[in-house]
Scaffold this motif. Structure first.
Motif, PDB file in Angstrom:
ATOM      1  N   GLY A  23       0.792  -1.227   0.000  1.00  0.00           N
ATOM      2  CA  GLY A  23       0.000   0.000   0.000  1.00  0.00           C
ATOM      3  C   GLY A  23       0.817   1.266   0.000  1.00  0.00           C
ATOM      4  N   PHE A  25       3.786   1.438  -2.011  1.00  0.00           N
ATOM      5  CA  PHE A  25       4.713   1.413  -3.148  1.00  0.00           C
ATOM      6  C   PHE A  25       3.991   1.008  -4.435  1.00  0.00           C
ATOM      7  CE2 PHE A  25       8.928   0.643  -5.095  1.00  0.00           C
ATOM      8  CZ  PHE A  25       9.668   1.647  -4.480  1.00  0.00           C
ATOM      9  N   GLY A  26       2.662   1.066  -4.423  1.00  0.00           N
ATOM     10  CA  GLY A  26       1.872   0.712  -5.601  1.00  0.00           C
ATOM     11  C   GLY A  26       2.210  -0.684  -6.080  1.00  0.00           C
ATOM     12  N   GLU A  30       5.155   2.690 -10.373  1.00  0.00           N
ATOM     13  CA  GLU A  30       4.928   4.094 -10.043  1.00  0.00           C
ATOM     14  C   GLU A  30       6.203   4.778  -9.543  1.00  0.00           C
ATOM     15  OE1 GLU A  30       3.201   1.476  -9.042  1.00  0.00           O
ATOM     16  OE2 GLU A  30       1.048   1.858  -8.965  1.00  0.00           O
ATOM     17  N   TYR A  31       7.113   3.996  -8.960  1.00  0.00           N
ATOM     18  CA  TYR A  31       8.326   4.583  -8.382  1.00  0.00           C
ATOM     19  C   TYR A  31       9.556   4.390  -9.272  1.00  0.00           C
ATOM     20  CZ  TYR A  31       6.584   6.066  -3.821  1.00  0.00           C
ATOM     21  OH  TYR A  31       5.940   6.743  -2.813  1.00  0.00           O
ATOM     22  N   LEU A  34      11.943   7.204  -9.701  1.00  0.00           N
ATOM     23  CA  LEU A  34      12.387   7.851  -8.462  1.00  0.00           C
ATOM     24  C   LEU A  34      13.300   6.975  -7.613  1.00  0.00           C
ATOM     25  CD1 LEU A  34       9.001   9.491  -7.366  1.00  0.00           C
ATOM     26  CD2 LEU A  34      11.073  10.753  -7.909  1.00  0.00           C
ATOM     27  N   ILE A  61      -7.180  10.438   4.152  1.00  0.00           N
ATOM     28  CA  ILE A  61      -6.020  10.520   5.042  1.00  0.00           C
ATOM     29  C   ILE A  61      -6.102  11.747   5.946  1.00  0.00           C
ATOM     30  CG2 ILE A  61      -4.354   9.208   3.667  1.00  0.00           C
ATOM     31  CD1 ILE A  61      -3.278  11.825   2.550  1.00  0.00           C
ATOM     32  N   MET A  68       0.218   9.277  10.402  1.00  0.00           N
ATOM     33  CA  MET A  68      -0.926   9.579   9.544  1.00  0.00           C
ATOM     34  C   MET A  68      -1.977   8.493   9.685  1.00  0.00           C
ATOM     35  SD  MET A  68       0.473   8.740   5.680  1.00  0.00           S
ATOM     36  CE  MET A  68      -1.097   8.576   4.846  1.00  0.00           C
ATOM     37  N   PHE A 271       6.437   7.621   1.459  1.00  0.00           N
ATOM     38  CA  PHE A 271       5.688   8.805   1.014  1.00  0.00           C
ATOM     39  C   PHE A 271       6.517  10.069   1.221  1.00  0.00           C
ATOM     40  CE2 PHE A 271       1.674   6.456   2.674  1.00  0.00           C
ATOM     41  CZ  PHE A 271       1.708   5.611   1.576  1.00  0.00           C
TER      42      PHE A 271
ATOM     43  N   MET B   1       9.004  13.863 -13.384  1.00  0.00           N
ATOM     44  CA  MET B   1       9.033  14.077 -11.937  1.00  0.00           C
ATOM     45  C   MET B   1      10.342  13.561 -11.349  1.00  0.00           C
ATOM     46  SD  MET B   1       6.757  12.207  -9.086  1.00  0.00           S
ATOM     47  CE  MET B   1       5.367  12.008 -10.179  1.00  0.00           C
ATOM     48  N   LYS B   2      10.940  14.394 -10.502  1.00  0.00           N
ATOM     49  CA  LYS B   2      12.206  14.020  -9.875  1.00  0.00           C
ATOM     50  C   LYS B   2      12.169  14.421  -8.413  1.00  0.00           C
ATOM     51  CE  LYS B   2      16.032  14.423 -13.159  1.00  0.00           C
ATOM     52  NZ  LYS B   2      17.078  15.364 -13.599  1.00  0.00           N
ATOM     53  N   LYS B   3      12.997  13.761  -7.615  1.00  0.00           N
ATOM     54  CA  LYS B   3      13.194  14.222  -6.244  1.00  0.00           C
ATOM     55  C   LYS B   3      14.550  14.900  -6.233  1.00  0.00           C
ATOM     56  CE  LYS B   3      13.727  12.505  -1.523  1.00  0.00           C
ATOM     57  NZ  LYS B   3      15.085  12.986  -1.263  1.00  0.00           N
ATOM     58  N   ARG B  51       4.876  15.671   3.374  1.00  0.00           N
ATOM     59  CA  ARG B  51       5.222  16.775   2.494  1.00  0.00           C
ATOM     60  C   ARG B  51       4.001  17.664   2.293  1.00  0.00           C
ATOM     61  NH1 ARG B  51       9.809  16.134  -0.869  1.00  0.00           N
ATOM     62  NH2 ARG B  51      10.974  14.309  -0.199  1.00  0.00           N
ATOM     63  N   ARG B  52       4.231  18.856   1.767  1.00  0.00           N
ATOM     64  CA  ARG B  52       3.143  19.783   1.479  1.00  0.00           C
ATOM     65  C   ARG B  52       3.167  20.144  -0.004  1.00  0.00           C
ATOM     66  NH1 ARG B  52       1.927  18.250   5.855  1.00  0.00           N
ATOM     67  NH2 ARG B  52       1.656  19.442   7.768  1.00  0.00           N
ATOM     68  N   ILE B  92       9.857  17.170  -4.569  1.00  0.00           N
ATOM     69  CA  ILE B  92       9.530  16.224  -5.634  1.00  0.00           C
ATOM     70  C   ILE B  92       8.643  17.007  -6.605  1.00  0.00           C
ATOM     71  CG2 ILE B  92       8.397  14.055  -6.269  1.00  0.00           C
ATOM     72  CD1 ILE B  92       8.874  13.036  -3.456  1.00  0.00           C
ATOM     73  N   ILE B 242      -2.163  15.606   0.565  1.00  0.00           N
ATOM     74  CA  ILE B 242      -1.479  14.663  -0.321  1.00  0.00           C
ATOM     75  C   ILE B 242      -0.329  14.010   0.428  1.00  0.00           C
ATOM     76  CG2 ILE B 242      -0.021  14.508  -2.390  1.00  0.00           C
ATOM     77  CD1 ILE B 242      -1.872  16.605  -3.664  1.00  0.00           C
ATOM     78  N   ALA B 243      -0.317  12.682   0.477  1.00  0.00           N
ATOM     79  CA  ALA B 243       0.781  12.004   1.173  1.00  0.00           C
ATOM     80  C   ALA B 243       1.923  11.716   0.201  1.00  0.00           C
ATOM     81  CB  ALA B 243       0.284  10.745   1.862  1.00  0.00           C
ATOM     82  N   CYS B 244       1.745  10.743  -0.701  1.00  0.00           N
ATOM     83  CA  CYS B 244       2.894  10.339  -1.531  1.00  0.00           C
ATOM     84  C   CYS B 244       3.165  11.292  -2.689  1.00  0.00           C
ATOM     85  CB  CYS B 244       2.710   8.909  -2.034  1.00  0.00           C
ATOM     86  SG  CYS B 244       1.464   8.739  -3.334  1.00  0.00           S
ATOM     87  N   VAL B 246       2.706  10.604  -5.744  1.00  0.00           N
ATOM     88  CA  VAL B 246       3.047   9.863  -6.963  1.00  0.00           C
ATOM     89  C   VAL B 246       1.968   8.850  -7.364  1.00  0.00           C
ATOM     90  CG1 VAL B 246       5.520  10.174  -6.643  1.00  0.00           C
ATOM     91  CG2 VAL B 246       4.438   8.157  -5.702  1.00  0.00           C
ATOM     92  N   GLY B 247       0.857   8.857  -6.639  1.00  0.00           N
ATOM     93  CA  GLY B 247      -0.257   7.991  -7.031  1.00  0.00           C
ATOM     94  C   GLY B 247      -0.236   6.601  -6.435  1.00  0.00           C
ATOM     95  N   VAL B 248       0.509   6.391  -5.368  1.00  0.00           N
ATOM     96  CA  VAL B 248       0.505   5.042  -4.778  1.00  0.00           C
ATOM     97  C   VAL B 248      -0.333   4.924  -3.512  1.00  0.00           C
ATOM     98  CG1 VAL B 248       2.754   4.411  -5.742  1.00  0.00           C
ATOM     99  CG2 VAL B 248       2.624   5.251  -3.382  1.00  0.00           C
TER     100      VAL B 248
END
Lengths: 309, 278
Positions: A23, A25-26, A30-31, A34, A61, A68, A271, B1-3, B51-52, B92, B242-244, B246-248
């Motif tokens: 839950g 890391f998809g 998706e990562y 990154l 959330i 969280m 996250f 998208m990059k960190k 993050r914000r 990010i 928004i937590a991640c 990146v959509g996970v």
């Protein structure tokens, strides 16, 4: 000095003990841009169910001190779409993957596990402990009852040859009892903890912050609870444990290993820092070098306990 | 998208409670589209944990910088406001879909931008890109009507005069700017959606290419309703925790006609008629 980080969970050989938790890391892809995913010990996918699930009503959330709350409600595309669209990417990885699955009956669990086994999946995590869905009307979730835990694990064990990791809920009176039930039923490993059931309230509107009222708490706030449960489970079963709950850095991870975890899962930290797990792998290596530990296995459960009064 | 960990160029208070932060990122300055956001770790520890998200307000490809505008509201933005020039920022981005504005934009066609409070931020960036896209479109169907000059119409709503942001930025871009203040201290007395209603009486809605809006959710809901009544296409930029990013985590879900969608991945900009406001 050569350092060995590899660990074994059931029939799965992992290059290192750092996994990413379900839950968070998809399905890996998706990562992709990154994180260097192949460096991970393993990916545990977002939970899938036989049929697609829409998930719970937003807001899903809420942020709480050092943690969280979430109430996603197992939103997922369902097993067939997973097999068609997500599985091929996971198979290209040079690291292990574990598919997290959930069902409303033990038969659903085994049907889904069998389906995945036929598609070449090697390991599943049985999510019998999601705090945000009602598995069975008016009843506790499977992992809050030793008999139900036993029944689900047994059913999957009988119908497949998969490596089975059973994910346990912290929302129980006695974790050892549940851990033992899962072990007796044939689970190859246990992962714990799932999130702690909690809630938060907006005092201006007197409404809950979550659309589903209650949700699961994760993040640094839950770490002491998770650690205590790993230690209790370690003292009750012989199968390997995947420790998770609020791990943010290598020091947290090492605490879990010392307390009995053979591997650890990184969840909420992904996250905040998608590379948290890679940094943790580096940190564990550094600790091992500094403490002249050659094999990470020799660190598992080495907690030196004082005698209690 | 990059960190990335990037350097802050400046970070100062515009007027209470608003701040402006500029930072170096070649990557973001080149790739960012209006409506996209950056996800910033405001604290150096676990408080606050998440993050914000901040909408991108402007970019400079030449300097390799981008800017955000933000309101100091809670612990995260308070910590962000304390960061200084040369400090590092953990980001990010750019994240999200952004506004789509590829509709032919001729001089006689009018886009309306409706901002509530700090919601001006992504709309300044959009106005800049819209202003640039004006020239080629003039050669199209509307070329014969070139003399019928019309500008991008910008409506900004706030509680009071002192909270109005970016009026001059919009004007510099050649926009027609109208203000609504709830206390009547400047411009139209009332809320910005009432000003929008008033403006739509004087403008022929068939000439309006679209409404683009960012602000509090109740405002966006009302803008969406007005757009529907006038049969104007409307895009809104939604905000969620928004937590991640990146959509996970699936935490930032919004209910739409085609099921739950994610603000971070499918949005933050949505066609307003897709949203089930409820």
């Amino acid at each position: 000095m050569g350092i060995s980080l590899s660990v074994k969970i059931g029939k799965l050989s992992l290059k290192n003990p750092v996994l990413v938790a379900s839950g968070t890391f998809g399905y890996g892809e998706e990562y992709k841009g990154l994180v260097d995913i192949n460096k991970l010990g393993a990916i545990i996918t977002k939970t899938i169910t036989l049929k697609p699930k829409a998930g719970n009503k937003p807001p899903r959330i809420a942020e709480t001190p050092q943690g969280m709350l979430n109430s996603i409600g197992l939103e997922n595309c369902g097993s067939e779409t997973f097999i068609k669209e997500k599985l091929s990417f996971l198979k290209t990885l040079k690291t292990a993957f574990i598919v997290s699955i959930a069902g409303y009956t033990k038969e659903e669990f085994s049907k889904l596990a069998k389906r995945l086994e036929d598609e070449g999946v090697k390991a599943v995590e049985l999510n019998i402990s999601c705090p945000n869905i009602e598995y069975r009307k008016g009843k506790l979730n499977f992992s809050q009852d030793a008999k139900s835990t036993y029944a689900v694990v047994r059913q999957v064990k009988k119908s497949t040859r998969l490596t089975i990791i059973t994910k346990l809920s912290p929302n129980v009176t006695d974790i050892s009892e549940i851990a033992k039930a899962a072990e007796e039923a044939g689970s190859d490993a246990l992962s714990l903890i799932n999130t702690l059931l909690g809630m938060a309230v907006n005092i201006s509107t007197r409404t809950p912050l979550l659309g589903n009222i209650t949700g699961g708490l994760s993040g640094p706030a839950v770490k002491p609870v998770a650690l205590r449960m790993i230690w209790e489970a370690y003292n009750s079963v012989k199968i390997p444990l995947v420790g998770m709950g609020g791990i943010m850095d290598a020091s947290d991870a090492i605490e879990f290993i010392i307390s009995g975890a053979a591997a650890i899962g990184i969840g909420t930290a992904n996250f905040i820092n998608p590379e948290a797990s890679l940094e943790i792998i580096g940190g564990i290596k550094k600790y091992m070098k500094e403490n002249k530990i050659k094999n990470v296995k020799s660190l598992i459960g080495t907690l030196k306990c004082p005698t209690r009064n | 998208m990059k960190k990335a960990k990037i350097k802050i160029l400046s970070n100062y208070s515009l007027k209470k409670p608003y701040h402006k932060l500029s930072a170096y990122s070649d990557y973001i300055s080149k790739l960012a589209k209006p409506g996209q956001f950056v996800h910033i770790k405001c604290s150096d520890n676990n408080t606050p944990l998440l993050r914000r998200p901040f909408s991108i307000y402007s970019v400079s490809k030449e300097k390799g910088t981008f800017e955000i505008l933000y309101e100091v509201l809670g612990e995260g933005t308070k910590l962000l406001s304390q960061k200084k020039r040369e400090n590092f920022l953990d980001i990010i981005g750019p994240i999200g879909s952004g506004f789509s504005y590829n509709v032919p934009f001729a001089n006689s066609h009018l886009p309306i931008l409706v901002a509530g409070g700090i919601g001006v931020a992504p709309l300044v960036f959009l106005a800049e890109r819209l202003a640039k896209s004006k020239i080629p479109a003039c050669q199209g169907k509307a070329a014969g009507r070139k003399n019928q000059k019309s500008k991008i119409l910008v409506l900004i709503g706030t509680k009071t005069k002192s909270l109005i942001l970016c009026k001059h930025e919009f004007k510099k871009l050649g926009c027609d700017v109208k203000i609504a203040t709830e206390d009547g201290s400047l411009g139209f007395r009332g809320i910005v959606t009432d000003l929008l209603r008033k403006e739509l009486i004087t403008h022929n809605s068939s000439l309006i290419t679209g409404i683009y809006s960012c602000g509090p959710r109740p405002m966006l809901q009302e803008v969406s309703k007005i757009a529907k009544q006038h049969k104007i296409k409307c895009q809104v930029s939604l905000e969620e925790l928004i937590a991640c990013g990146v959509g996970v985590c699936l935490g930032c879900a919004v209910n739409t006609k085609s099921g739950y969608k994610l603000v971070c991945k499918d949005g933050p900009v949505f066609n307003s008629d897709e949203i089930i406001w409820g």
